[in-house]
Scaffold this motif. Structure first.
Motif, PDB file in Angstrom:
ATOM      1  N   ASN A 220      31.871 -49.018  13.883  1.00  0.00           N
ATOM      2  CA  ASN A 220      32.773 -49.000  15.041  1.00  0.00           C
ATOM      3  C   ASN A 220      33.557 -50.300  15.199  1.00  0.00           C
ATOM      4  O   ASN A 220      34.321 -50.449  16.147  1.00  0.00           O
ATOM      5  CB  ASN A 220      32.006 -48.676  16.330  1.00  0.00           C
ATOM      6  CG  ASN A 220      30.850 -49.636  16.585  1.00  0.00           C
ATOM      7  OD1 ASN A 220      30.570 -50.536  15.794  1.00  0.00           O
ATOM      8  ND2 ASN A 220      30.173 -49.442  17.692  1.00  0.00           N
ATOM      9  N   ILE A 221      33.377 -51.253  14.320  1.00  0.00           N
ATOM     10  CA  ILE A 221      34.248 -52.425  14.217  1.00  0.00           C
ATOM     11  C   ILE A 221      34.486 -52.696  12.733  1.00  0.00           C
ATOM     12  O   ILE A 221      33.679 -52.322  11.879  1.00  0.00           O
ATOM     13  CB  ILE A 221      33.649 -53.681  14.892  1.00  0.00           C
ATOM     14  CG1 ILE A 221      32.247 -53.975  14.350  1.00  0.00           C
ATOM     15  CG2 ILE A 221      33.642 -53.549  16.392  1.00  0.00           C
ATOM     16  CD1 ILE A 221      31.654 -55.257  14.908  1.00  0.00           C
ATOM     17  N   GLY A 222      35.606 -53.338  12.425  1.00  0.00           N
ATOM     18  CA  GLY A 222      35.942 -53.568  11.010  1.00  0.00           C
ATOM     19  C   GLY A 222      36.169 -52.274  10.264  1.00  0.00           C
ATOM     20  O   GLY A 222      35.665 -52.089   9.153  1.00  0.00           O
ATOM     21  N   THR A 223      36.984 -51.370  10.848  1.00  0.00           N
ATOM     22  CA  THR A 223      37.093 -50.013  10.299  1.00  0.00           C
ATOM     23  C   THR A 223      38.438 -49.711   9.639  1.00  0.00           C
ATOM     24  O   THR A 223      38.677 -48.563   9.257  1.00  0.00           O
ATOM     25  CB  THR A 223      36.852 -48.983  11.411  1.00  0.00           C
ATOM     26  OG1 THR A 223      37.814 -49.183  12.459  1.00  0.00           O
ATOM     27  CG2 THR A 223      35.453 -49.112  11.977  1.00  0.00           C
ATOM     28  N   ALA A 224      39.319 -50.690   9.511  1.00  0.00           N
ATOM     29  CA  ALA A 224      40.607 -50.426   8.855  1.00  0.00           C
ATOM     30  C   ALA A 224      40.353 -49.928   7.430  1.00  0.00           C
ATOM     31  O   ALA A 224      39.484 -50.427   6.708  1.00  0.00           O
ATOM     32  CB  ALA A 224      41.452 -51.692   8.833  1.00  0.00           C
ATOM     33  N   GLU A 225      41.133 -48.925   7.027  1.00  0.00           N
ATOM     34  CA  GLU A 225      40.891 -48.264   5.737  1.00  0.00           C
ATOM     35  C   GLU A 225      41.367 -49.130   4.579  1.00  0.00           C
ATOM     36  O   GLU A 225      42.468 -49.680   4.601  1.00  0.00           O
ATOM     37  CB  GLU A 225      41.621 -46.922   5.702  1.00  0.00           C
ATOM     38  CG  GLU A 225      41.315 -46.101   4.459  1.00  0.00           C
ATOM     39  CD  GLU A 225      42.009 -44.750   4.476  1.00  0.00           C
ATOM     40  OE1 GLU A 225      42.060 -44.091   3.410  1.00  0.00           O
ATOM     41  OE2 GLU A 225      42.517 -44.369   5.548  1.00  0.00           O
ATOM     42  N   GLY A 226      40.514 -49.283   3.585  1.00  0.00           N
ATOM     43  CA  GLY A 226      40.858 -50.065   2.409  1.00  0.00           C
ATOM     44  C   GLY A 226      39.699 -50.054   1.436  1.00  0.00           C
ATOM     45  O   GLY A 226      38.744 -49.286   1.574  1.00  0.00           O
ATOM     46  N   ALA A 227      39.767 -50.932   0.428  1.00  0.00           N
ATOM     47  CA  ALA A 227      38.744 -50.938  -0.607  1.00  0.00           C
ATOM     48  C   ALA A 227      38.598 -52.322  -1.206  1.00  0.00           C
ATOM     49  O   ALA A 227      39.560 -53.101  -1.269  1.00  0.00           O
ATOM     50  CB  ALA A 227      39.091 -49.929  -1.708  1.00  0.00           C
ATOM     51  N   VAL A 228      37.377 -52.624  -1.643  1.00  0.00           N
ATOM     52  CA  VAL A 228      37.131 -53.835  -2.420  1.00  0.00           C
ATOM     53  C   VAL A 228      37.636 -53.583  -3.837  1.00  0.00           C
ATOM     54  O   VAL A 228      37.196 -52.646  -4.513  1.00  0.00           O
ATOM     55  CB  VAL A 228      35.631 -54.188  -2.439  1.00  0.00           C
ATOM     56  CG1 VAL A 228      35.380 -55.392  -3.344  1.00  0.00           C
ATOM     57  CG2 VAL A 228      35.112 -54.447  -1.035  1.00  0.00           C
ATOM     58  N   VAL A 229      38.556 -54.429  -4.274  1.00  0.00           N
ATOM     59  CA  VAL A 229      39.169 -54.225  -5.590  1.00  0.00           C
ATOM     60  C   VAL A 229      38.840 -55.361  -6.561  1.00  0.00           C
ATOM     61  O   VAL A 229      39.242 -55.329  -7.730  1.00  0.00           O
ATOM     62  CB  VAL A 229      40.696 -54.075  -5.466  1.00  0.00           C
ATOM     63  CG1 VAL A 229      41.040 -52.783  -4.738  1.00  0.00           C
ATOM     64  CG2 VAL A 229      41.323 -55.268  -4.748  1.00  0.00           C
ATOM     65  N   TYR A 230      38.110 -56.355  -6.085  1.00  0.00           N
ATOM     66  CA  TYR A 230      37.671 -57.444  -6.960  1.00  0.00           C
ATOM     67  C   TYR A 230      36.501 -58.139  -6.273  1.00  0.00           C
ATOM     68  O   TYR A 230      36.440 -58.224  -5.048  1.00  0.00           O
ATOM     69  CB  TYR A 230      38.798 -58.448  -7.216  1.00  0.00           C
ATOM     70  CG  TYR A 230      38.359 -59.632  -8.059  1.00  0.00           C
ATOM     71  CD1 TYR A 230      38.307 -59.546  -9.444  1.00  0.00           C
ATOM     72  CD2 TYR A 230      37.986 -60.839  -7.451  1.00  0.00           C
ATOM     73  CE1 TYR A 230      37.880 -60.625 -10.213  1.00  0.00           C
ATOM     74  CE2 TYR A 230      37.570 -61.915  -8.218  1.00  0.00           C
ATOM     75  CZ  TYR A 230      37.514 -61.806  -9.590  1.00  0.00           C
ATOM     76  OH  TYR A 230      37.091 -62.879 -10.345  1.00  0.00           O
ATOM     77  N   ARG A 231      35.572 -58.647  -7.092  1.00  0.00           N
ATOM     78  CA  ARG A 231      34.412 -59.359  -6.552  1.00  0.00           C
ATOM     79  C   ARG A 231      33.975 -60.431  -7.544  1.00  0.00           C
ATOM     80  O   ARG A 231      33.929 -60.192  -8.755  1.00  0.00           O
ATOM     81  CB  ARG A 231      33.271 -58.371  -6.304  1.00  0.00           C
ATOM     82  CG  ARG A 231      32.002 -59.018  -5.756  1.00  0.00           C
ATOM     83  CD  ARG A 231      30.839 -58.016  -5.741  1.00  0.00           C
ATOM     84  NE  ARG A 231      31.066 -56.908  -4.814  1.00  0.00           N
ATOM     85  CZ  ARG A 231      30.952 -55.634  -5.134  1.00  0.00           C
ATOM     86  NH1 ARG A 231      30.653 -55.290  -6.395  1.00  0.00           N
ATOM     87  NH2 ARG A 231      31.147 -54.697  -4.235  1.00  0.00           N
ATOM     88  N   ASN A 232      33.703 -61.628  -7.025  1.00  0.00           N
ATOM     89  CA  ASN A 232      33.022 -62.637  -7.834  1.00  0.00           C
ATOM     90  C   ASN A 232      31.929 -63.274  -6.983  1.00  0.00           C
ATOM     91  O   ASN A 232      31.576 -62.752  -5.924  1.00  0.00           O
ATOM     92  CB  ASN A 232      34.003 -63.667  -8.410  1.00  0.00           C
ATOM     93  CG  ASN A 232      34.635 -64.572  -7.353  1.00  0.00           C
ATOM     94  OD1 ASN A 232      34.243 -64.561  -6.187  1.00  0.00           O
ATOM     95  ND2 ASN A 232      35.610 -65.356  -7.760  1.00  0.00           N
ATOM     96  N   HIS A 233      31.382 -64.387  -7.436  1.00  0.00           N
ATOM     97  CA  HIS A 233      30.228 -64.976  -6.746  1.00  0.00           C
ATOM     98  C   HIS A 233      30.596 -65.557  -5.387  1.00  0.00           C
ATOM     99  O   HIS A 233      29.705 -65.835  -4.565  1.00  0.00           O
ATOM    100  CB  HIS A 233      29.621 -66.085  -7.614  1.00  0.00           C
ATOM    101  CG  HIS A 233      30.511 -67.292  -7.746  1.00  0.00           C
ATOM    102  ND1 HIS A 233      30.266 -68.472  -7.078  1.00  0.00           N
ATOM    103  CD2 HIS A 233      31.669 -67.490  -8.456  1.00  0.00           C
ATOM    104  CE1 HIS A 233      31.217 -69.353  -7.370  1.00  0.00           C
ATOM    105  NE2 HIS A 233      32.076 -68.779  -8.212  1.00  0.00           N
TER     106      HIS A 233
END
Length: 597
Positions: A220-233
Motif C-alpha cells: 500500500n506504499i511504494g506501488t508505482a508500476e515498474g521493474a528492477v532491470v539491473y542489480r549489483n552489490h
C-alpha cells in the motif's frame, strides 16, 4: 456466604489483573535491558573539553561582569518568587484558581488543566520561568567560539526539553486523567509498548513512531508500476512503466539518499513524485540502495561513485540507447552527484546532460544545527563505533536526527505511547522515517571528516579516484530546490554551494516547508508555495529579497525546466530490454531488507 467467599469488585479484579500483567512485563523488561549494547561514552554526550570551555567562560563572566550574572539571577528569583506569592495568595483567599497566565502559549501544555488547575499551572509556570532563565544565562556568556556557543545552546535546550513536566507521569494531567478513566489499564498498555520497543531494538530505547503493521512496501506504499532491470552489490535499478504513449528522448535517473529508503518519493499515489514524473512523459529510473551490513565496512564514497552513480548511468544509457541522461540527487545523494559531476568534468565525460539537486549541501562552512555533532569528540566516537561494527548503525543515525526535533520525535511520541498507552498512529511518513538504514563504515567517516568537518569540496578539494574534485567542476545545466524551513540542509547553505558551482546555467527554487514536506509537495494539494528570483545566484539574502512568491507546488515549474532539456518525444519505453531482463517487480528486493547491527 462469608465475606471471604465474595468475589472482589470489578475495579479490584481489574487492578489484580493489571498488577499481574505488570509483574510479567517487568520480567520481560529486565530481560530486554540485559541485551543492551555496551554504551560508547563519546556518543552519549559532549566531551570534557566542552564542559571545561563552558565552565571557564562562565567563571570569566563571573569575574568580569558580576553585575550581569547577579542581574540574571535576581531577575529569575524575582519572577519565581512573584509567581509563588501570587499562587499562594490565590489559594489563601479560597479562590482555587491560578494567577493570570502571562504566556506565551506552548503546545505541550494544551490540556486546560495547565491553565485552570492551581497545581498544574504552578508547575508549568515555574518550569517556563526556569527555562527562560537558563536560556538567558547561556546567551550572555562571552568568550565562547561560535561552534562552542552553538553546542552549549544545543545541550542546554536538550536539558530543558527533557525536564518538561509533561515528560513525567506525576505532572502530566493527560496521562493521569487517562489512567483514572481506564483504571490503570493505560499505564499497563504503556508498559507493554515500552517493553516492545526495547525488545525490538536490542535493549536500546527507540520510540515506535508509526504502526508497522499498517504499511507494506510494495503493498500500500511504494506501488508505482515498474521493474528492477539491473542489480549489483550496491543498488537495484528500477525502471518505471510509462503512462503516456510518447516520452522525452533523454531519460531521467533519481539518486535518492542512502539514509532511509527511496520510497519517500512514492509513498502513495496522490503524493508520489515518481508517478507524477512518469505522467509528464519522462522515462524514469530510480536507484534503490542496498542496506549495508558489516561486510560493507570498506565501501567508501568512491565506491558509491564508481559502482553506484557511474554504473547506474551506464546501465540507463545501455537500456535506452541514449548517450546522455538527466540526473537528480536528493540530500546526501545530491552531494555525491556533485562529486560525480566534478569527476566527469575532469574526465571530459558528457554522460550527464543536466542535474537537479533536492535539498543538497556542498558548502559545509556553516554546520547549522549539526554543529553539536560535528566536532572531534563526537566524530571520533563515531569513527571508533564504525571500526567496531563495520557500519554506522541506523540506531545512531535515527537518534541523532530525532534529537534535532526531540519534542516532536522523542518526547511527545513517548508520552502518547508509554504514559497514555496509545498505539502508534498509522502514518506513512513516520513509517518511512523509522525504516532507516545503516551506512558503510568508511563512507560514513569520509563524509563526516572530508565534507562536513573539513569542507574540502568548496575548499582545497577532495582527492578521489585519481583526481582532485572541487565544487567548481559542476558545470552542467542545473536546477536546485531547497526548502525554507529545512533544518537538515538549510536553504542558505544549499544556495551558497550552488553559487560556487561552475555551471553557466543555474536555476534556484526555494520551496516552503521543510526537508521532506517541501520536496514531497504535489500540485493537487496546493499546500506549500515556492519562490523564484531574477537576482543572480550569488548572495542568498539579495536573491530572497528580490524573489517572487508563487502559490502551489514547484513541481510543474521544474517539470517545464526539465522538459526543455530532455529532447524530442519518442515512443514510450517498457522496462528492460536486450541484456536487461526484468529481475523483480518494483519496488524491488533491496528496499524491503532489514539489517540490524
Amino acid at each position: 456466604m462469608t465475606t471471604s467467599d465474595k468475589s472482589p469488585p470489578a475495579a479490584s479484579q481489574q487492578m489484580i489483573e493489571n498488577l499481574a500483567r505488570i509483574e510479567a512485563l517487568s520480567q520481560r523488561l529486565v530481560a530486554a535491558l540485559s541485551n543492551k549494547r555496551s554504551p560508547n561514552p563519546a556518543l552519549e554526550g559532549p566531551g570534557a573539553d566542552l564542559y571545561l570551555t563552558a565552565g571557564a567562560a562562565m567563571m570569566k563572566e563571573w569575574m568580569d561582569h558580576p553585575s550581569r550574572i547577579l542581574e540574571s539571577q535576581v531577575n529569575y528569583w524575582g519572577q519565581a518568587m512573584k509567581h509563588y506569592l501570587e499562587a499562594s495568595q490565590a489559594l489563601a483567599q479560597g479562590q482555587m484558581k491560578p494567577p493570570a497566565d502571562p504566556g506565551p502559549k506552548d503546545r505541550r501544555f494544551a490540556n486546560p488543566l495547565w491553565d485552570s488547575h492551581p497545581y498544574f499551572n504552578f508547575i508549568k509556570q515555574q518550569y517556563l520561568i526556569s527555562a527562560r532563565a537558563l536560556e538567558e544565562t547561556v546567551s550572555k556568556i562571552d568568550g565562547l567560539e561560535e561552534k562552542d556557543r552553538r553546542r552549549v545552546d544545543y545541550f542546554t535546550r536538550q536539558i530543558i526539553d527533557m525536564l518538561a513536566p509533561t515528560n513525567f507521569l506525576a505532572t502530566n494531567p493527560d496521562a493521569l486523567e487517562r489512567a483514572i478513566e481506564t483504571e490503570g489499564a493505560s499505564l499497563v498498555k504503556g508498559l507493554e509498548n515500552l517493553v516492545r520497543d526495547i525488545e525490538a531494538n536490542k535493549g536500546d530505547l527507540v520510540v515506535t513512531l508509526s504502526d508497522k503493521e499498517a504499511f507494506q512496501v510494495g503493498g500500500n506504499i511504494g506501488t508505482a508500476e515498474g521493474a528492477v532491470v539491473y542489480r549489483n552489490h550496491l543498488f537495484e535499478l528500477i525502471q518505471y512503466s510509462p503512462t503516456t504513449e510518447k516520452v522525452h528522448k533523454t531519460p531521467l535517473i533519481i539518486f535518492p539518499p542512502w539514509i532511509n529508503k527511496f520510497y519517500i518519493l512514492d509513498l502513495k499515489p496522490q503524493n508520489s513524485l515518481v508517478r507524477w514524473i512518469v505522467d509528464q512523459g519522462f522515462t524514469l529510473f530510480v536507484v534503490s540502495w542496498k542496506n549495508p551490513d558489516p561486510s560493507y565496512a570498506d565501501t567508501g564514497i568512491d565506491t558509491y561513485i564508481q559502482d553506484g552513480y557511474l554504473t547506474a548511468i551506464d546501465q540507463v544509457k545501455a537500456i535506452t540507447g541514449e548517450p546522455k541522461v538527466n540526473a537528480i540527487g536528493y540530500c546526501i545523494a545530491g552531494t555525491t552527484l556533485s562529486l560525480t559531476l566534478a569527476l566527469l568534468d575532469k574526465r571530459r565525460d558528457k554522460s550527464i546532460n543536466s542535474a537537479t539537486f533536492f535539498t543538497t549541501l556542498t558548502d559545509f562552512s556553516d554546520q547549522g544545527e549539526f554543529t553539536a555533532f560535528l566536532q572531534d569528540d563526537f566524530v571520533d566516537g563515531i569513527e571508533a563505533q564504525c571500526q567496531a561494527d563495520g557500519v554506522l548503525s541506523s540506531y545512531f543515525m535515527t537518534r541523532t536526527f530525532s534529537y534535532l526535533r526531540s519534542n516532536d520525535l522523542i518526547y511527545q511520541p513517548a508520552i502518547r505511547s508509554y504514559m497514555m498507552g496509545e498505539p502508534p498512529p498509522a502514518f506513512d511518513l513516520l513509517f518511512w522515517n523509522g525504516d532507516s538504514t545503516n551506512l558503510p563504515a568508511r563512507m560514513a567517516v569520509e563524509y563526516l571528516r572530508w565534507l562536513c568537518q573539513q569542507d574540502r569540496f568548496t575548499g582545497a578539494g577532495v582527492d578521489m579516484m585519481g583526481e582532485r574534485l572541487h565544487v567548481s567542476g559542476v558545470k552542467v545545466p542545473l536546477c536546485a530546490i531547497a526548502c525554507e524551513t529545512d533544518h537538515i540542509a538549510p536553504w542558505i547553505a544549499s544556495f551558497n554551494g550552488v553559487a560556487q558551482m561552475g555551471s553557466a546555467d543555474k536555476t534556484f527554487i526555494l520551496s516552503e516547508s521543510g526537508h521532506i514536506a517541501g520536496i514531497v509537495n504535489p500540485p493537487t494539494k496546493d499546500k506549500y508555495g515556492h519562490y523564484t528570483s531574477t537576482a543572480p545566484i550569488e548572495n542568498p539574502n539579495e536573491w530572497k529579497g528580490m524573489a517572487d512568491h508563487h502559490k502551489g507546488s514547484w513541481w510543474p515549474r521544474w517539470g517545464a525546466w526539465l522538459a526543455e532539456r530532455s529532447g524530442r518525444m519518442v515512443a514510450a519505453r517498457k522496462p528492460g530490454g536486450p541484456g536487461h531482463p526484468v529481475l523483480a517487480p518494483a519496488p524491488g528486493t533491496y528496499v524491503v531488507e532489514q539489517v540490524q547491527v
